[in-house]
Design a protein around this motif. Structure first.
Motif, PDB file in Angstrom:
ATOM      1  N   GLY A   1      20.322  15.446  -1.370  1.00 45.25           N
ATOM      2  CA  GLY A   1      19.902  14.173  -1.953  1.00 45.25           C
ATOM      3  C   GLY A   1      18.783  13.494  -1.194  1.00 45.25           C
ATOM      4  N   ARG A   2      18.474  13.983   0.005  1.00 52.15           N
ATOM      5  CA  ARG A   2      17.413  13.365   0.808  1.00 52.15           C
ATOM      6  C   ARG A   2      16.257  14.334   1.052  1.00 52.15           C
ATOM      7  NH1 ARG A   2      18.306  11.983   5.917  1.00 52.15           N
ATOM      8  NH2 ARG A   2      19.928  13.578   6.281  1.00 52.15           N
ATOM      9  N   PHE A   3      16.547  15.602   1.184  1.00 46.51           N
ATOM     10  CA  PHE A   3      15.533  16.614   1.470  1.00 46.51           C
ATOM     11  C   PHE A   3      15.316  17.483   0.235  1.00 46.51           C
ATOM     12  CE2 PHE A   3      16.183  17.081   6.381  1.00 46.51           C
ATOM     13  CZ  PHE A   3      16.082  15.700   6.511  1.00 46.51           C
ATOM     14  N   THR A   4      14.077  17.935   0.085  1.00 44.13           N
ATOM     15  CA  THR A   4      13.733  18.830  -1.016  1.00 44.13           C
ATOM     16  C   THR A   4      12.879  19.978  -0.484  1.00 44.13           C
ATOM     17  OG1 THR A   4      13.722  16.998  -2.591  1.00 44.13           O
ATOM     18  CG2 THR A   4      12.635  19.028  -3.273  1.00 44.13           C
ATOM     19  N   ILE A   5      13.307  21.186  -0.770  1.00 45.48           N
ATOM     20  CA  ILE A   5      12.535  22.360  -0.384  1.00 45.48           C
ATOM     21  C   ILE A   5      11.771  22.881  -1.598  1.00 45.48           C
ATOM     22  CG2 ILE A   5      14.442  23.978  -0.808  1.00 45.48           C
ATOM     23  CD1 ILE A   5      13.428  25.617   1.606  1.00 45.48           C
ATOM     24  N   SER A   6      10.562  23.324  -1.373  1.00 48.30           N
ATOM     25  CA  SER A   6       9.752  23.873  -2.461  1.00 48.30           C
ATOM     26  C   SER A   6       8.781  24.892  -1.874  1.00 48.30           C
ATOM     27  CB  SER A   6       8.985  22.772  -3.194  1.00 48.30           C
ATOM     28  OG  SER A   6       8.086  22.120  -2.318  1.00 48.30           O
ATOM     29  N   ARG A   7       8.161  25.672  -2.747  1.00 48.80           N
ATOM     30  CA  ARG A   7       7.200  26.641  -2.248  1.00 48.80           C
ATOM     31  C   ARG A   7       6.026  26.740  -3.197  1.00 48.80           C
ATOM     32  NH1 ARG A   7      10.602  31.869  -1.621  1.00 48.80           N
ATOM     33  NH2 ARG A   7       8.644  32.751  -0.887  1.00 48.80           N
ATOM     34  N   ASP A   8       4.874  27.031  -2.633  1.00 48.55           N
ATOM     35  CA  ASP A   8       3.654  27.238  -3.395  1.00 48.55           C
ATOM     36  C   ASP A   8       3.219  28.676  -3.121  1.00 48.55           C
ATOM     37  OD1 ASP A   8       1.012  27.417  -4.321  1.00 48.55           O
ATOM     38  OD2 ASP A   8       0.609  25.322  -3.875  1.00 48.55           O
ATOM     39  N   LYS A   9       3.460  29.541  -4.081  1.00 52.85           N
ATOM     40  CA  LYS A   9       3.183  30.958  -3.868  1.00 52.85           C
ATOM     41  C   LYS A   9       1.685  31.231  -3.762  1.00 52.85           C
ATOM     42  CE  LYS A   9       7.460  32.491  -6.021  1.00 52.85           C
ATOM     43  NZ  LYS A   9       8.101  33.217  -7.129  1.00 52.85           N
ATOM     44  N   ALA A  10       0.892  30.438  -4.418  1.00 52.30           N
ATOM     45  CA  ALA A  10      -0.562  30.631  -4.336  1.00 52.30           C
ATOM     46  C   ALA A  10      -1.074  30.363  -2.937  1.00 52.30           C
ATOM     47  CB  ALA A  10      -1.265  29.734  -5.347  1.00 52.30           C
ATOM     48  N   LYS A  11      -0.383  29.481  -2.215  1.00 51.76           N
ATOM     49  CA  LYS A  11      -0.804  29.121  -0.862  1.00 51.76           C
ATOM     50  C   LYS A  11       0.059  29.771   0.214  1.00 51.76           C
ATOM     51  CE  LYS A  11      -2.695  24.612  -2.196  1.00 51.76           C
ATOM     52  NZ  LYS A  11      -2.637  23.150  -1.982  1.00 51.76           N
ATOM     53  N   ASN A  12       1.024  30.595  -0.190  1.00 51.17           N
ATOM     54  CA  ASN A  12       1.940  31.217   0.777  1.00 51.17           C
ATOM     55  C   ASN A  12       2.560  30.164   1.694  1.00 51.17           C
ATOM     56  OD1 ASN A  12       1.349  33.742  -0.258  1.00 51.17           O
ATOM     57  ND2 ASN A  12      -0.136  34.237   1.333  1.00 51.17           N
ATOM     58  N   THR A  13       2.984  29.084   1.117  1.00 45.43           N
ATOM     59  CA  THR A  13       3.483  27.961   1.904  1.00 45.43           C
ATOM     60  C   THR A  13       4.796  27.435   1.324  1.00 45.43           C
ATOM     61  OG1 THR A  13       1.225  27.314   2.514  1.00 45.43           O
ATOM     62  CG2 THR A  13       2.948  25.657   2.775  1.00 45.43           C
ATOM     63  N   VAL A  14       5.698  27.103   2.214  1.00 45.95           N
ATOM     64  CA  VAL A  14       6.950  26.460   1.824  1.00 45.95           C
ATOM     65  C   VAL A  14       6.970  25.075   2.450  1.00 45.95           C
ATOM     66  CG1 VAL A  14       8.258  27.447   3.757  1.00 45.95           C
ATOM     67  CG2 VAL A  14       9.452  26.719   1.702  1.00 45.95           C
ATOM     68  N   TYR A  15       7.542  24.125   1.741  1.00 46.56           N
ATOM     69  CA  TYR A  15       7.553  22.740   2.170  1.00 46.56           C
ATOM     70  C   TYR A  15       8.980  22.228   2.306  1.00 46.56           C
ATOM     71  CZ  TYR A  15       2.753  23.048   0.431  1.00 46.56           C
ATOM     72  OH  TYR A  15       1.454  23.437   0.209  1.00 46.56           O
ATOM     73  N   LEU A  16       9.141  21.234   3.150  1.00 46.61           N
ATOM     74  CA  LEU A  16      10.398  20.503   3.236  1.00 46.61           C
ATOM     75  C   LEU A  16      10.047  19.020   3.192  1.00 46.61           C
ATOM     76  CD1 LEU A  16      13.471  20.814   3.558  1.00 46.61           C
ATOM     77  CD2 LEU A  16      13.140  20.382   6.007  1.00 46.61           C
ATOM     78  N   GLU A  17      10.317  18.415   2.056  1.00 45.45           N
ATOM     79  CA  GLU A  17      10.100  16.990   1.882  1.00 45.45           C
ATOM     80  C   GLU A  17      11.349  16.275   2.366  1.00 45.45           C
ATOM     81  OE1 GLU A  17       7.177  15.760   0.421  1.00 45.45           O
ATOM     82  OE2 GLU A  17       7.841  13.747   1.004  1.00 45.45           O
ATOM     83  N   MET A  18      11.172  15.400   3.345  1.00 48.85           N
ATOM     84  CA  MET A  18      12.322  14.721   3.951  1.00 48.85           C
ATOM     85  C   MET A  18      12.189  13.226   3.714  1.00 48.85           C
ATOM     86  SD  MET A  18      12.621  16.848   7.531  1.00 48.85           S
ATOM     87  CE  MET A  18      11.118  16.150   8.201  1.00 48.85           C
ATOM     88  N   ASN A  19      13.138  12.662   3.002  1.00 52.48           N
ATOM     89  CA  ASN A  19      13.153  11.233   2.696  1.00 52.48           C
ATOM     90  C   ASN A  19      14.395  10.587   3.289  1.00 52.48           C
ATOM     91  OD1 ASN A  19      10.770  11.372   1.023  1.00 52.48           O
ATOM     92  ND2 ASN A  19      12.043  12.327  -0.543  1.00 52.48           N
ATOM     93  N   SER A  20      14.371   9.267   3.356  1.00 51.65           N
ATOM     94  CA  SER A  20      15.507   8.500   3.888  1.00 51.65           C
ATOM     95  C   SER A  20      15.963   9.076   5.224  1.00 51.65           C
ATOM     96  CB  SER A  20      16.656   8.494   2.876  1.00 51.65           C
ATOM     97  OG  SER A  20      16.243   7.947   1.648  1.00 51.65           O
ATOM     98  N   LEU A  21      15.027   9.307   6.085  1.00 58.61           N
ATOM     99  CA  LEU A  21      15.342   9.952   7.357  1.00 58.61           C
ATOM    100  C   LEU A  21      16.234   9.082   8.218  1.00 58.61           C
ATOM    101  CD1 LEU A  21      11.900  11.577   8.020  1.00 58.61           C
ATOM    102  CD2 LEU A  21      14.080  12.794   8.022  1.00 58.61           C
ATOM    103  N   LYS A  22      17.101   9.751   8.963  1.00 59.81           N
ATOM    104  CA  LYS A  22      18.050   9.095   9.834  1.00 59.81           C
ATOM    105  C   LYS A  22      17.807   9.564  11.278  1.00 59.81           C
ATOM    106  CE  LYS A  22      21.552   9.421   6.183  1.00 59.81           C
ATOM    107  NZ  LYS A  22      22.911   9.935   5.839  1.00 59.81           N
ATOM    108  N   PRO A  23      18.213   8.763  12.249  1.00 58.40           N
ATOM    109  CA  PRO A  23      18.055   9.212  13.648  1.00 58.40           C
ATOM    110  C   PRO A  23      18.708  10.568  13.904  1.00 58.40           C
ATOM    111  CG  PRO A  23      18.537   6.883  13.593  1.00 58.40           C
ATOM    112  CD  PRO A  23      18.667   7.370  12.174  1.00 58.40           C
TER     113      PRO A  23
END
Length: 123
Positions: A65-87
């Motif tokens: 519910g806070r993090f989202t993983i995704s990938r862009d195959k054209a760029k050979n890149t995977v992402y981790l979008e991190m929201n509502s970060l906690k200590p």
């Protein structure tokens, strides 16, 4: 096989960061990709993973519910979008690649690892 993670930094609690993991084509094509994190004195723990087909995605309960993983195959890149970060999200984050997909997401399931990128969340 090369993986290069980036995007870490210092952020206040409640803030957001996006991590990126650039991979060589050999490391990326056909592989599931994952993110793990580690704090001093603790074992590396699973955070999120995405299958090569993008049909399967798995998250640790602590980040659902806070993090989202995704990938862009054209760029050979995977992402981790991190929201509502906690200590408690403070850690060194690692990206990794594995062949296939299974219900387990242990570090031993992943054959290739990038260097870590430090995420620090201040309270």
């Amino acid at each position: 096989v090369q993986l290069q993670a980036s995007g870490g930094g210092l952020v206040q609690a409640g803030g957001s960061l996006r991590l990126s993991c650039a991979a060589s084509e050999r490391a990326f094509s056909g592989y599931a990709m994952g993110w793990f994190r580690q704090t001093p004195g603790k074992e590396r723990e699973f955070v999120a993973a995405i299958s090569w087909s993008d049909n399967f995605i798995k998250y640790a309960d602590s980040v659902k519910g806070r993090f989202t993983i995704s990938r862009d195959k054209a760029k050979n890149t995977v992402y981790l979008e991190m929201n509502s970060l906690k200590p408690e999200d403070t850690a060194v984050y690692y990206c990794a690649a594995r062949v296939g997909w299974s219900g387990t997401m242990a570090t031993a399931d992943f054959a290739s690892w990038g260097q870590g990128t430090l995420v620090t969340v201040s309270s």
